[in-house]
Design an enzyme around this catalytic site. Sequence first.
Site, mmCIF file in Angstrom:
data_model
loop_
_atom_site.group_PDB
_atom_site.id
_atom_site.type_symbol
_atom_site.label_atom_id
_atom_site.label_comp_id
_atom_site.label_asym_id
_atom_site.label_seq_id
_atom_site.Cartn_x
_atom_site.Cartn_y
_atom_site.Cartn_z
ATOM 1 C CB CYS A 4 53.219 19.310 32.380
ATOM 2 S SG CYS A 4 53.216 21.029 32.283
ATOM 3 C CD GLU A 6 56.952 15.122 31.028
ATOM 4 O OE1 GLU A 6 55.887 15.246 30.686
ATOM 5 O OE2 GLU A 6 57.808 15.230 31.018
ATOM 6 C CD GLU A 49 55.297 23.843 39.318
ATOM 7 O OE1 GLU A 49 54.821 22.488 38.575
ATOM 8 O OE2 GLU A 49 54.984 24.407 39.711
HETATM 9 P P1 NAP Z 1 64.281 21.744 28.741
HETATM 10 O O1 NAP Z 1 64.535 21.206 27.631
HETATM 11 O O2 NAP Z 1 64.043 22.000 29.870
HETATM 12 O O3 NAP Z 1 64.368 23.512 28.704
HETATM 13 C C1 NAP Z 1 63.332 24.465 29.711
HETATM 14 C C2 NAP Z 1 64.162 25.311 28.934
HETATM 15 O O4 NAP Z 1 64.698 25.827 29.955
HETATM 16 C C3 NAP Z 1 63.903 26.333 27.261
HETATM 17 O O5 NAP Z 1 64.058 27.427 27.752
HETATM 18 C C4 NAP Z 1 65.563 25.681 27.372
HETATM 19 O O6 NAP Z 1 65.860 26.624 26.711
HETATM 20 C C5 NAP Z 1 66.025 26.349 28.645
HETATM 21 N N1 NAP Z 1 67.161 25.419 29.538
HETATM 22 C C6 NAP Z 1 68.212 24.660 29.014
HETATM 23 N N2 NAP Z 1 69.322 24.552 29.227
HETATM 24 C C7 NAP Z 1 69.741 25.659 30.167
HETATM 25 C C8 NAP Z 1 70.417 25.820 31.145
HETATM 26 N N3 NAP Z 1 71.320 25.057 31.460
HETATM 27 N N4 NAP Z 1 70.423 26.651 32.027
HETATM 28 C C9 NAP Z 1 68.819 27.686 31.970
HETATM 29 N N5 NAP Z 1 67.873 27.322 31.136
HETATM 30 C C10 NAP Z 1 68.466 25.979 30.317
HETATM 31 O O7 NAP Z 1 62.163 21.347 28.241
HETATM 32 P P2 NAP Z 1 61.949 22.092 26.901
HETATM 33 O O8 NAP Z 1 61.968 20.711 25.968
HETATM 34 O O9 NAP Z 1 61.526 22.656 26.614
HETATM 35 O O10 NAP Z 1 59.432 21.323 27.072
HETATM 36 C C11 NAP Z 1 59.361 20.414 28.137
HETATM 37 C C12 NAP Z 1 59.391 19.777 29.704
HETATM 38 O O11 NAP Z 1 58.724 20.921 30.171
HETATM 39 C C13 NAP Z 1 58.933 18.458 29.112
HETATM 40 O O12 NAP Z 1 59.201 17.693 30.349
HETATM 41 C C14 NAP Z 1 57.425 18.830 29.716
HETATM 42 O O13 NAP Z 1 56.737 17.698 30.779
HETATM 43 C C15 NAP Z 1 58.307 20.303 30.702
HETATM 44 N N6 NAP Z 1 57.049 21.405 30.944
HETATM 45 C C16 NAP Z 1 56.610 21.145 32.459
HETATM 46 C C17 NAP Z 1 55.536 22.497 32.832
HETATM 47 C C18 NAP Z 1 54.980 22.228 34.308
HETATM 48 O O14 NAP Z 1 53.811 23.300 34.572
HETATM 49 N N7 NAP Z 1 55.042 20.982 35.281
HETATM 50 C C19 NAP Z 1 54.246 23.133 31.459
HETATM 51 C C20 NAP Z 1 54.881 23.294 30.146
HETATM 52 C C21 NAP Z 1 56.218 21.716 30.261
HETATM 53 P P3 NAP Z 1 65.775 25.902 25.078
HETATM 54 O O15 NAP Z 1 64.900 25.928 24.917
HETATM 55 O O16 NAP Z 1 66.703 27.183 24.452
HETATM 56 O O17 NAP Z 1 67.040 24.308 24.813
#
Ligand code: NAP
Length: 481
Positions: free
Chosen positions: A283, A382, A249
């Site tokens: 999101c 976004e 997601e």
């Molecule tokens: P993100 O940077 O993609 O991080 C999400 C998660 O993935 C974090 O726990 C992150 O760890 C982890 N991660 C990063 N690199 C990884 C890798 N190589 N392998 C495995 N895991 C890894 O996103 P975010 O900044 O936390 O959240 C914002 C984004 O989430 C936005 O784009 C938003 O739209 C999206 N979002 C979508 C939904 C939905 O349901 N569609 C809901 C909420 C948020 P770290 O934090 O430790 O880096």
Amino acid sequence: MSHEIFQNYINGQWVGSSAAIENINPSDTSDIVGHYAKASSEDCLAAIAAANAAFADWSKSGLEQRKQVLDFIGAELIARSAEIGEILAREEGKTRAEGVGEVYRSGQFFQYYGAEALRLMGENTQSVRPGVDVEVHREALGVVGIVTPWNFPMAVAAWKVAPALAYGNAVVLKPAELVPASAWILADIISRSGLPAGAFNLVMGSGRDVGETLCTSPDIQAVTFTGSVGVGRHIARNAIDNMARVQLEMGSKNALVVLDDADMDTAVNCALAGGYFGTGQKCTASSRIIVQSGIHDAFVEKLSAAVSKLVVGHALGEGSQIGPVVDARQLQQNLDYMQIAKDEGAELLVGGERLNLDTDGFFMSPALFVNTTNQMRINREEVFGPIACVIKVDSYEQALEVSNDSDFGLTSGIITNSLHHAGHFKRHSQSGCVMVNLPTAGTDYHVPFGGRKNSSYGPREQGSSAREFYTIVKTNYSKPY
Ligand code: NAP
Ligand code: MG
């Protein structure tokens, strides 16, 4: 401030670490929510091994036992929602009311899936071969790796952990490094729930090491991820290498359409709630407001007045409606997008300034742009902040076209009193969730959630749809006589 270090939870034990994560309150950077043990890759491998060992028994556990475990977790989240919601608001920056609401909702997820565990029906049918019976069963998958984002620190964990456990899987949860407190509290509750050791494990740490170790392990059978598109794509590629199931997601650029016949108050309230609440860090936020020309000027006047009255403040402050942005990096990204939008020719009506309040936090005033086009970067990428843009259109048909002209498609909304246009929009909007006379953000737990295009990949989450991801089907043939 506590000097206690909150530990990782592996194989039913609290496990320390040499490195710690400092969890900072974005409303007040002098407030440390706590120090959290930073798991290593070795810790993550130990958690995966523990989960694999625990799976053998948990997958064969009785349905009543699963229901009791999930009910326990849900009841404690609900009973403590005021207290835990405050901690969530401190670590993430959403307002107290939003934090408390999120924890309460998380409890409802566990209670819902406690009941769903009892409803895992299969199918019984006849073979095309006379005298042969066919049964279709669902079985648990194995170890599920769960990776969650910072913006809903409890709810996203809840809506993934609850169905994973309900259907008999074992779990390794990696929360976002920015917000470990909510996940730690969830682990603490789970540790007292009666769930066998190893069936749930918490590894706090960075995505690049712990997340990567989890998602590239050949010993997990599925990965469910919520976060950004870039990380999602990377995780999916790794999952395919191991033939692991994957569910993503990701981001969106959701549109709210306002037609000439809309009820003005409904339109303004939905634009405010969808665009700015949660500091726009949802999101499902509506960052594109597509407005028909007849209502455009009056709507823009009312909305910009309402946006300028929004109270930005400490997440726990009395009367705060909009909390801080989650961290310095996200704040800088928002300010960069403000400049990009101005450079592209968007007209700023209100907000978009860094605010200096009583406490040292990452505050900015909610921003509204008008005279924007759907081709501008501000309407295609976004931002994930309290910034919304109005796009003026002449007709419903044009509104639908602009709304669908996006690389994303999580939610969409329309404000109208026309049955015809509402019905047409529900059929033709290219998003996963369509809202009529409601904000684009705000979904239920007992029905599917997910999007199209770059917003989602794999089976839907939530409701009974979750079982498509968390169970695997077996088809049995038998010739009884
Ligand atoms: P993100 O940077 O993609 O991080 C999400 C998660 O993935 C974090 O726990 C992150 O760890 C982890 N991660 C990063 N690199 C990884 C890798 N190589 N392998 C495995 N895991 C890894 O996103 P975010 O900044 O936390 O959240 C914002 C984004 O989430 C936005 O784009 C938003 O739209 C999206 N979002 C979508 C939904 C939905 O349901 N569609 C809901 C909420 C948020 P770290 O934090 O430790 O880096
Ligand atoms: Mg924090």
